[in-house]
Design a protein around this motif. Sequence first.
Motif, PDB file in Angstrom:
ATOM      1  N   LEU A 184      -6.287   5.891   7.584  1.00 50.94           N
ATOM      2  CA  LEU A 184      -5.095   6.391   6.891  1.00 50.94           C
ATOM      3  C   LEU A 184      -3.905   5.460   7.064  1.00 50.94           C
ATOM      4  N   ARG A 231      -4.324   2.737   4.676  1.00 51.97           N
ATOM      5  CA  ARG A 231      -4.033   3.213   3.322  1.00 51.97           C
ATOM      6  C   ARG A 231      -2.533   3.333   3.114  1.00 51.97           C
ATOM      7  N   VAL A 286      -1.117  11.077   2.159  1.00 53.32           N
ATOM      8  CA  VAL A 286      -1.592  10.258   3.278  1.00 53.32           C
ATOM      9  C   VAL A 286      -0.771  10.524   4.537  1.00 53.32           C
TER      10      VAL A 286
END
Length: 316
Positions: free
Chosen positions: A203, A206, A245
């Motif tokens: 994450l 990302r 996210v």
Amino acid sequence: MPRLYGFDNQALTRVRADERQVVREAVSRIRAGQSQAEAAAWMNAEGHRGTMGGAWTSMTLGRLLDNPAIAGLERAPEGGELVETGREALITPEEFRELQKRPGRRGSVRSGESREPDNEYLLASGVAVCGECSTPMTGGRTSAGTPSYRCQTSRGGCGKVRITASLLEDHVAEHLLGELARPGSRAVLEQARESAEAEAKQLRGRQVALEESRAELAAPYAAHDLSRDAFVAADKRITEDLKVVRSRLRFVEQAANVPLGGVEDLARWWEHAPYSSKRALVLLLLEKIVVRPARARGVRDVDDRVELNWRAAEAA
């Protein structure tokens, strides 16, 4: 309308790191025993000013500290319960709730003195989802004042699923404690922790990629190679992805850092642990909790309504 101190834009999607540090220091001083007036005086002495350039007072600082947005929260349209937004925050939700309960701050600028106290929702962290549309369920009170979890149409859900908070939380706790009492539960916890840490790493990558993508939009827009409509649409998509996210990352990091070091009797620990630690343990062991509609109005049996999806394959 002036921006909210600590944030770089009206949408509250970008935090100003220097101002966030000021807010955190002010909150730390209040939690350590200083008054709002003393914290405001410190801010002024250090040269910090509000977004309009004015000096801080007890009242202006109180307004800021009473705004749920500084903790990534907002009040639900129905019932006024605090729910998480997934946006960046200046302080933690736990710190915000503590500030609202401090006797020395009563009557600052809050209009909710007569409102029912906020209920702490163990599963309002994105882990409980609607069995009809998969939208994360949020905590809120019914018209009768009963704490419950619901799928909200205002958050993109179908609005068809609602369940009393105590029923769902007791059901989850029963199964969680059963899991913790099993032989080898420590190994299951460690496996789940490793899974959470791996997800957190993914994450973070990302998040960095999305932030870089948003920054890269500026150059073609400034060079008139990208229309304003296209820029706004792309920025909106990236902002929504970042919201998802960041929200997930915050919860996964809680799970990976659940404070269980030195705990021998996990079931007994659960009985006295703070909600934040309980929530972290739920997130550590459960990937999601699927809640389906009741068979009929008033039915309180939840066994056939609730599906627990465990993180570790060994968990029952």
